[in-house]
Motif scaffolding. Sequence first.
Motif, mmCIF file in Angstrom:
data_model
loop_
_atom_site.group_PDB
_atom_site.id
_atom_site.type_symbol
_atom_site.label_atom_id
_atom_site.label_comp_id
_atom_site.label_asym_id
_atom_site.label_seq_id
_atom_site.Cartn_x
_atom_site.Cartn_y
_atom_site.Cartn_z
ATOM 1 N N ILE A 29 -3.904 15.302 -6.291
ATOM 2 C CA ILE A 29 -4.387 13.979 -6.119
ATOM 3 C C ILE A 29 -3.728 13.504 -4.788
ATOM 4 C CG2 ILE A 29 -4.270 11.752 -6.714
ATOM 5 C CD1 ILE A 29 -3.886 12.352 -9.658
ATOM 6 N N SER A 30 -4.415 13.125 -3.694
ATOM 7 C CA SER A 30 -4.177 12.390 -2.449
ATOM 8 C C SER A 30 -4.948 11.095 -2.306
ATOM 9 C CB SER A 30 -4.528 13.631 -1.318
ATOM 10 O OG SER A 30 -3.792 12.758 -0.088
ATOM 11 N N GLU A 31 -4.173 10.192 -2.745
ATOM 12 C CA GLU A 31 -4.716 8.676 -2.707
ATOM 13 C C GLU A 31 -3.844 7.633 -2.148
ATOM 14 O OE1 GLU A 31 -5.799 7.636 -6.528
ATOM 15 O OE2 GLU A 31 -7.627 9.135 -6.642
ATOM 16 N N MET A 32 -4.548 6.575 -1.666
ATOM 17 C CA MET A 32 -3.911 5.402 -1.034
ATOM 18 C C MET A 32 -4.104 4.070 -2.169
ATOM 19 S SD MET A 32 -2.212 4.135 1.690
ATOM 20 C CE MET A 32 -3.119 4.738 3.183
ATOM 21 N N VAL A 33 -2.973 3.702 -2.888
ATOM 22 C CA VAL A 33 -3.121 2.920 -3.769
ATOM 23 C C VAL A 33 -2.680 1.428 -3.219
ATOM 24 C CG1 VAL A 33 -3.148 4.088 -5.817
ATOM 25 C CG2 VAL A 33 -1.030 3.250 -4.868
ATOM 26 N N LYS A 68 0.963 -1.395 0.011
ATOM 27 C CA LYS A 68 -0.028 -0.112 0.059
ATOM 28 C C LYS A 68 1.071 1.275 0.009
ATOM 29 C CE LYS A 68 -4.345 -1.421 2.344
ATOM 30 N NZ LYS A 68 -5.158 -1.168 3.383
ATOM 31 N N LYS A 120 -2.037 1.838 -11.177
ATOM 32 C CA LYS A 120 -3.165 2.828 -10.751
ATOM 33 C C LYS A 120 -2.661 4.239 -10.689
ATOM 34 C CE LYS A 120 -5.117 -1.239 -8.372
ATOM 35 N NZ LYS A 120 -5.413 -1.706 -6.712
ATOM 36 N N VAL A 121 -1.235 4.376 -10.164
ATOM 37 C CA VAL A 121 -0.897 5.676 -10.015
ATOM 38 C C VAL A 121 -0.569 6.242 -11.381
ATOM 39 C CG1 VAL A 121 1.170 7.062 -9.326
ATOM 40 C CG2 VAL A 121 0.158 5.400 -7.766
ATOM 41 N N ALA A 142 -3.951 7.394 -13.027
ATOM 42 C CA ALA A 142 -4.503 8.687 -12.496
ATOM 43 C C ALA A 142 -3.726 9.800 -12.856
ATOM 44 C CB ALA A 142 -4.484 8.471 -10.770
ATOM 45 N N ASN A 191 0.776 5.460 -0.033
ATOM 46 C CA ASN A 191 0.159 6.826 0.184
ATOM 47 C C ASN A 191 0.805 7.904 -0.599
ATOM 48 O OD1 ASN A 191 -1.722 8.974 1.093
ATOM 49 N ND2 ASN A 191 -0.114 9.446 2.875
ATOM 50 N N TYR A 192 0.159 8.648 -1.546
ATOM 51 C CA TYR A 192 0.769 9.261 -2.554
ATOM 52 C C TYR A 192 -0.047 10.910 -2.750
ATOM 53 C CZ TYR A 192 -1.795 8.680 -6.575
ATOM 54 O OH TYR A 192 -2.942 8.372 -7.526
ATOM 55 N N LYS A 193 0.858 11.845 -2.947
ATOM 56 C CA LYS A 193 0.455 12.904 -3.490
ATOM 57 C C LYS A 193 1.198 13.578 -4.582
ATOM 58 C CE LYS A 193 -0.801 14.664 1.276
ATOM 59 N NZ LYS A 193 -0.796 13.494 2.144
#
Length: 273
Positions: free
Chosen positions: A141-145, A126, A173-174, A177, A128-130
Amino acid sequence: MKRILVILTLMLSLAVSVFADKQVIAVWDIVNGSGNYVGNKVAQDFKAELTTALVNSGAFNVVERGQLKSVLREFSFQQSGMVDPATAVQIGKMSGAGLTFVGNVVTATVGHQDNFVYKSVKAKVKLNYKIIDNKTGVIKISEMVEGNSSVVDGQRVNTELLMYNAVKEAVEKVTAALTELNPVSACVIRTHEKWVYINVGSENGVKVGDMYGIYSEGNNLVDPVTGDILGTEEFHIDNMKIIKVMPKYSIGVRKNNKRAVFPEMKVRRIFGK
C-alpha cells in the motif's frame, strides 16, 4: 556481531511466534515532514493511535521501533526520514514481522475557515504512508490519508483536541486499509433464526458494531498447467452486524436472512458495508 544478531533474531521470532494466527507488523516512528512544530505532536499521536488501533483490531501484533533498538544499534542505523523499502525489509525480517509501516506527516495545520454558511476553526492532517511486505520487498500500500476536525468559530477552541481528532480520523482510514490485507476471519459455530454465533470474540479484537461477511466454499481452483491448487471458490451468503461480544465468541444479526447459513461456514470482517 553476527552471533548477536542471530540471537536477537531468534528472541524476537520466538516472541511473535505465539501469535502465528495474526499478521505481525513493525511500526516505525512517523517522520514530521510538515515543516512546522505541530507536526511533531501529530507524528507522535499518529504512531500511538495507530499502534493501539492495530492491536485492538485483533488482526495484528505490533513490533514497535522501541522493541528493535538492540537490532538497530547493531546496524548503527539511524532514521533520518521515511525508511526506504530495502532498509525496511532488512530490519523487518530481523524483527520477525511480515509487514513494515513507514509514514511521513505532510500537513499539520489549524486555522480559521469560512464556508459562506458559518465560520469555523479546522484542524487538518495529511500523512503519506507505505506498507511493505518484508518477504518480497513489494510495497503493498502507498497512499496519502487525510483527517479533519472542526468547531464553529466563536466556541471555545481546544487546538490540541482538534488536532488529535483529526489524527484519529486519519488513523481509522489507515487501519481499515491494513485490516483489509489481513481481515479478522473465523467460522460459524451455530445459528438461531437471524442470529449467528462465530468462534472469535474480544480476545481476537471483535467489537460490537463490527460487520462480517458470511461465505460458503465451493470447489478447489486448480491450475490446469501446473496442477497447483490456487484457492477455493467462495460464495457470499450474507452480512451480519455484531451485537454481543464475549471473550471467545460473538453473536451477530444477519442483514438479509434469505439464504441458509450452516456451521463451519467462513466469516470475515468487512468495511464500508
